[in-house]
Design an enzyme around this catalytic site. Sequence first.
Site, PDB file in Angstrom:
ATOM      1  N   GLU A   1       0.870  -1.171   0.000  1.00  0.00           N
ATOM      2  CA  GLU A   1       0.000   0.000   0.000  1.00  0.00           C
ATOM      3  C   GLU A   1       0.910   1.225   0.000  1.00  0.00           C
ATOM      4  O   GLU A   1       1.399   1.648   1.041  1.00  0.00           O
ATOM      5  CB  GLU A   1      -0.924   0.004   1.225  1.00  0.00           C
ATOM      6  CG  GLU A   1      -1.868  -1.174   1.317  1.00  0.00           C
ATOM      7  CD  GLU A   1      -2.961  -1.164   0.265  1.00  0.00           C
ATOM      8  OE1 GLU A   1      -3.052  -0.190  -0.512  1.00  0.00           O
ATOM      9  OE2 GLU A   1      -3.738  -2.134   0.226  1.00  0.00           O
TER      10      GLU A   1
ATOM     11  N   CYS B   1      -2.757   8.547   2.769  1.00  0.00           N
ATOM     12  CA  CYS B   1      -2.480   8.059   1.421  1.00  0.00           C
ATOM     13  C   CYS B   1      -3.643   8.373   0.488  1.00  0.00           C
ATOM     14  O   CYS B   1      -3.478   8.417  -0.739  1.00  0.00           O
ATOM     15  CB  CYS B   1      -2.185   6.558   1.440  1.00  0.00           C
ATOM     16  SG  CYS B   1      -3.458   5.592   2.274  1.00  0.00           S
TER      17      CYS B   1
END
Length: 509
Positions: free
Chosen positions: A268, A302
């Site tokens: 990720e 993110c």
Amino acid sequence: MPTVDQTVPAILEKLHVEPLNSGACCGDWIPNPSGGELESLSPATGEALAKIQLASLADYECVMARAATAFLEWRMVPAPQRGEIVREIANELRLHKADLGALISLEMGKILAEGLGEVQEMIDVADFAVGLSRQLYGLTMHSERPGHRMYEQWHPLGIVGVISAFNFPVAVWAWNAMIAAVCGDCVLWRPSSETPLTAIAVQKICNRVLDRHNLKGIFNLVIGASNPIGEALVNDPRIPLVSFTGSTEVGRRVAESVARRLGRSLLELGGNNGIIVMDDANLDLALRAVLFGSVGTAGQRCTTTRRLFLQRGIAAQMTDALIAAYRQVKIGDPLDDDTLMGPLVNRRAVGDMMAGLDRIREQGGEILFGGGHATGCFVQPTLVRAQPDMPILKEEIFAPILYLIEFDNLDEAIHWHNGVPQGLSSAMFTANLIAAETFLSHRGSDCGIANINIGTSGAEIGGAFGGEKDTGGGRESGSDSWKAYMRRQTNTINWSAQLPLAQGIKFQT
């Protein structure tokens, strides 16, 4: 509202986190780890919150050996019983939600509402995992051979290594750990060096639950430097899966190291998320989504909104509304209920933002609001009028900088939107069904997450989370992401008295 100095000792005491804590745990804490000492600092005040004794390579080996032994027992526990352990952990998290949420805010800098939300996310994914413990389904297939039954089943994978980032110091661990646990895996966690206290607090909560069942080594913690601890974890053949959350640059190195030993990696990585706002959009809805997406967690998610594409018919109105909204953003103590944006995580992050703003100006970007460094780790959220060909738009600056780009038609906007290396989260605001379906189609957003009339930030745990391209391709949390934590086995049973071969092959003996 209590001050940080008054709050920290009380919170640590209630969470059973004492100063000079051990940075290594495998059910039992290693009393004197030999990897040196780390101070956890408050990004809001710069003051030391506590000291942590770091793990050495020898400590890592001790934890790893105990986790390997624990896995041999844990994998034999029926999955619904493993789910019961996770259910009890969720209940412990509920009891300590307020204190753990405050500790997250103190150590990481996100506002209290977000700290509490992160703990709730842990609870939610644990609840999801409890239900999942009774749904680890395989398939049955029809065999081409008479008297044969063919099916697949899923087995525990082993020890899952989790390397988490500072911005979600505990939630992303829970995405991995709660699901891995019901799948029959043990977990070895290396948290960010910016947020060791929250990791210790969560480990203590897990230990209390496991102690009630005479279990050890299911959840394991090793706090230490990237070298040697991070390197040891990534290169350890005893760890079949490494889940890494962090930058694309480091993620590439992790992927290469894990692939070299033919392990699996779940990545990720960076996000450079965009929102397209069409002329027919509900601008009030879009404004609220953009504000949270760009300012929430001080731009350190993110899924932070970093690029805003405005159709020319509403561009001026939306720009003015954003400037007015940004003027109302209160920056300050993350524990103050009125604060909307806390500090960046450290001085290095501040320097990166200021350097990025210098490059923005050099490339012709116009600062419409903000761009300043207040004091310490506090910065101003920043709006930039940008041109679509500015090279810096392809970068991810992990700070509250939002680029405003005007466009004429949807095809142009999608082309610019997809023209970056990252591919995590995306969104469009429109009342037009055709525009919405175009954005969600194979010729629309190239991201792992695509939303309509919802922002880029704030994903639910029920859906698989992750992205494409430089985001790494990983999927965590909901849907069928559990399959990453297990190994698939195809089984065929011959219950006939014959031995026919597949594909009709005749082999005479």
